[in-house]
Design an enzyme around this catalytic site. Structure first.
Site: not given
Ligand code: PHE
Length: 347
Positions: A81, A184, A186, A188
């Protein structure tokens, strides 16, 4: 107080990269939690934090959640991350330049970590990163050859999770008339609301942005719940789709729902403790790393394995439904909470 060494040991990850970005007065943190199953992948979260420690901890926790997501569906990826901790407002040029510098850091990791979007970044930002960090960038815009926002497969996954949670609680996955409270609206949350409504669910929502509130109240006719009333509102399923850490002893004691299934990462402020509390209150908790894995799963299937969109959406929903069913069954059989069951299921 725990020491830095204890903190890193508890995290259990592989490497933590902290870069001072002087030009933007920002910090860039890349947490590589695991490359055991394959390269690490995970989104890029860009926002303000209270301090550097908070930002680093968030990157660590979020990267660990990514490892669990991929392991749940047995994919050959690990968790990683990026957190970009902003300490002030940036103008568009500054932000663009910061993204290019982030891209250089990603490139330097030589494929140990693949980035995608997350809170605070978009597919357009992934296009910018791609100019310096190709091929280690997911979720670019379709115009540049990417598969676009990861929010769409994420939302389909949450939708399947809500159905599986209803099936377990009510004995049927039929959503007609079910009261679903989304925190939320947003990318999603809003997409999810449309999927749910098309199945006859009644949508309640809470949202901080005034314009977004107006849109969903006036144009879509959803019922607004104030931030203060969020945890006291009667509903069938509560779906947290905003920030993490919202479930603790105080909020859990107030909840008036039968199940929880939402896209937000790390919803429980202390997973072991709070999953137990939810069990005691008779609220079925669908573990967040399972509910929200559709984004990462969907985008990697589309972009790294070239699987067609329709197939991916079907596979995401099937995989999340099956995993939750297995986890709920295991929790019943072992009489443990669902987070504990999820860890055992992944093992
Ligand atoms: N941000 C998304 C998550 O928390 C994941 C993500 C990962 C999107 C890899 C695209 C590619 O799961």
């Amino acid at each position: 107080m725990i020491t830095d060494q204890q903190m890193l040991e508890r995290w259990g990850g592989e490497s933590l990269h902290v870069y001072r970005d002087r030009a933007a007065d920002a910090w860039i943190i890349i947490a590589v939690h695991s490359t055991e199953r394959g390269p690490s992948a995970g989104g890029t979260r860009m926002k303000a934090y209270g301090n550097l420690q908070e930002a680093v901890l968030d990157a660590m926790k979020l990267s660990a959640a990514m490892t669990l997501k991929f392991a749940t569906v047995k994919m050959a990826w690990g968790g990683g991350k990026t957190v970009v901790y902003l300490t002030r407002e940036l103008d568009p040029q500054e932000r663009h330049a910061l993204l290019l510098r982030l891209g250089a850091h990603i490139k330097n990791l030589s494929g140990q970590y693949y980035a995608g979007p997350d809170i605070g970044t978009t597919s357009d930002d992934m296009d910018v990163l791609h100019t310096v960090a190709a091929p280690y960038i997911f979720s670019r815009t379709p115009a540049t050859g990417g598969s676009g926002s990861s929010s769409v497969p994420t939302a389909y996954g949450v939708f399947a999770a809500i159905r599986a949670t209803c099936r377990q609680v009510f004995g049927t996955g039929d959503l007609e008339g079910k009261r679903i409270l989304i925190q939320g609206m947003g990318n999603v949350g809003s997409y999810l609301s449309h999927l749910l409504r098309s199945e006859g669910a009644y949508i309640l929502f809470s949202e901080m942005n005034a314009e977004t509130v107006k849109h969903f109240e006036d144009q879509e006719g959803y019922e607004l719940v104030s931030a203060e009333a969020l945890f006291d509102t009667d509903c069938d399923i509560f779906s947290p789709c905003a920030q993490g850490g919202i479930l603790d002893a105080s909020s859990i004691s107030r909840l008036k729902c039968r199940g929880i299934a939402g896209a937000a990462n790390n919803q429980l402020s202390d997973p072991a403790l709070h999953a137990g509390m939810l069990k005691e209150r008779g609220i079925l908790y669908a573990p967040d790393f399972v509910v929200s894995l559709g984004g990462a799963m969907g985008i990697t299937l589309m972009e790294a394995e070239r699987m067609p969109y329709e197939e991916v959406i079907a596979k995401v929903q099937m995989a999340i439904g099956e995993a939750l069913e297995g986890i709920f069954r295991l929790a019943e059989k072992e009489n443990c909470d669902t987070v504990e069951a999820a860890y055992r299921y992944v093992d």
